[in-house]
Design a protein around this motif. Structure first.
Motif, mmCIF file in Angstrom:
data_model
loop_
_atom_site.group_PDB
_atom_site.id
_atom_site.type_symbol
_atom_site.label_atom_id
_atom_site.label_comp_id
_atom_site.label_asym_id
_atom_site.label_seq_id
_atom_site.Cartn_x
_atom_site.Cartn_y
_atom_site.Cartn_z
ATOM 1 N N VAL A 20 -147.973 34.118 45.615
ATOM 2 C CA VAL A 20 -149.236 34.597 45.044
ATOM 3 C C VAL A 20 -150.405 34.177 45.919
ATOM 4 O O VAL A 20 -151.301 34.972 46.222
ATOM 5 N N ASN A 21 -150.403 32.935 46.375
ATOM 6 C CA ASN A 21 -151.504 32.459 47.201
ATOM 7 C C ASN A 21 -151.486 33.081 48.591
ATOM 8 O O ASN A 21 -152.548 33.314 49.179
ATOM 9 N N LEU A 22 -150.323 33.372 49.137
ATOM 10 C CA LEU A 22 -150.261 34.095 50.403
ATOM 11 C C LEU A 22 -150.817 35.508 50.254
ATOM 12 O O LEU A 22 -151.529 36.003 51.132
ATOM 13 N N LEU A 23 -150.502 36.160 49.148
ATOM 14 C CA LEU A 23 -151.050 37.503 48.909
ATOM 15 C C LEU A 23 -152.555 37.465 48.698
ATOM 16 O O LEU A 23 -153.266 38.381 49.122
ATOM 17 N N LEU A 24 -153.058 36.411 48.062
ATOM 18 C CA LEU A 24 -154.502 36.260 47.906
ATOM 19 C C LEU A 24 -155.169 35.957 49.250
ATOM 20 O O LEU A 24 -156.369 36.187 49.418
ATOM 21 N N GLY A 25 -154.409 35.472 50.205
ATOM 22 C CA GLY A 25 -154.935 35.216 51.536
ATOM 23 C C GLY A 25 -155.264 36.479 52.302
ATOM 24 O O GLY A 25 -156.086 36.455 53.219
ATOM 25 N N LEU A 87 -160.741 35.459 42.296
ATOM 26 C CA LEU A 87 -159.324 35.830 42.213
ATOM 27 C C LEU A 87 -158.416 34.609 42.335
ATOM 28 O O LEU A 87 -157.433 34.486 41.601
ATOM 29 N N VAL A 88 -158.742 33.720 43.246
ATOM 30 C CA VAL A 88 -157.923 32.512 43.422
ATOM 31 C C VAL A 88 -157.965 31.646 42.175
ATOM 32 O O VAL A 88 -156.937 31.170 41.698
ATOM 33 N N VAL A 89 -159.149 31.466 41.624
ATOM 34 C CA VAL A 89 -159.276 30.636 40.414
ATOM 35 C C VAL A 89 -158.553 31.294 39.245
ATOM 36 O O VAL A 89 -157.800 30.637 38.513
ATOM 37 N N ARG A 108 -151.171 22.604 44.263
ATOM 38 C CA ARG A 108 -150.739 22.256 45.612
ATOM 39 C C ARG A 108 -150.464 23.481 46.476
ATOM 40 O O ARG A 108 -150.403 23.374 47.696
ATOM 41 N N ALA A 109 -150.308 24.655 45.874
ATOM 42 C CA ALA A 109 -150.039 25.875 46.637
ATOM 43 C C ALA A 109 -151.312 26.606 47.051
ATOM 44 O O ALA A 109 -151.244 27.554 47.818
ATOM 45 N N VAL A 110 -152.471 26.185 46.579
ATOM 46 C CA VAL A 110 -153.736 26.865 46.904
ATOM 47 C C VAL A 110 -154.026 26.908 48.406
ATOM 48 O O VAL A 110 -154.511 27.919 48.904
ATOM 49 N N PRO A 111 -153.743 25.878 49.197
ATOM 50 C CA PRO A 111 -154.038 25.969 50.634
ATOM 51 C C PRO A 111 -153.315 27.110 51.360
ATOM 52 O O PRO A 111 -153.727 27.499 52.450
ATOM 53 N N PHE A 112 -152.281 27.667 50.757
ATOM 54 C CA PHE A 112 -151.583 28.794 51.381
ATOM 55 C C PHE A 112 -152.458 30.040 51.453
ATOM 56 O O PHE A 112 -152.126 30.988 52.150
ATOM 57 N N VAL A 113 -153.591 30.040 50.755
ATOM 58 C CA VAL A 113 -154.544 31.153 50.851
ATOM 59 C C VAL A 113 -155.077 31.251 52.281
ATOM 60 O O VAL A 113 -155.343 32.343 52.784
#
Length: 125
Positions: A20-25, A87-89, A108-113
């Protein structure tokens, strides 16, 4: 141990938050790209207006295209940055309510954005 506790251990537990966080990236490329342009092109310039370059004794250089594009990219970066941040929040707070994965894994997965931008930046250099 039941099958439910074994089901969400290890890499399987991290799969959804990371994806999910990679897609938000991907949409985060817009504000991060604007910020990178402003830091690398607009800030190092010697002048902030065309009139300044006509002043007596001015020895710097002005790039008129950069002067024209600066305010547009500042606005685009601010608006798209707010949208991506929302979107991230929303994604990380909304999906983190699922009790089976847990809020700490999502946090902990948020930095993958930032990973898609880092990969693109590394490829362009």
């Amino acid at each position: 141990m039941t099958s439910e506790t074994l089901e969400h251990r290890g890499p399987v537990r991290w799969t959804a938050p990371v994806l999910v966080n990679l897609l938000l990236g991907l949409p985060a490329l817009a504000p991060l790209g604007c910020a990178w342009w402003l830091l690398s092109e607009w800030l190092p310039m010697d002048c902030r207006s065309v009139e300044e370059s006509y002043a007596p004794g001015f020895t710097g250089s002005c790039n008129y295209e950069t002067l024209d594009n600066g305010p547009v990219l500042m606005g685009l970066g601010a608006v798209s940055g707010l949208v991506v941040l929302a979107l991230v929040v929303l994604a990380n707070r909304g999906f983190a309510r699922r009790a089976d994965i847990g809020r700490s894994v999502w946090t902990r997965a948020v930095p993958f954005v930032l990973l898609p931008f880092a990969v693109l930046w590394a490829l362009l250099l």
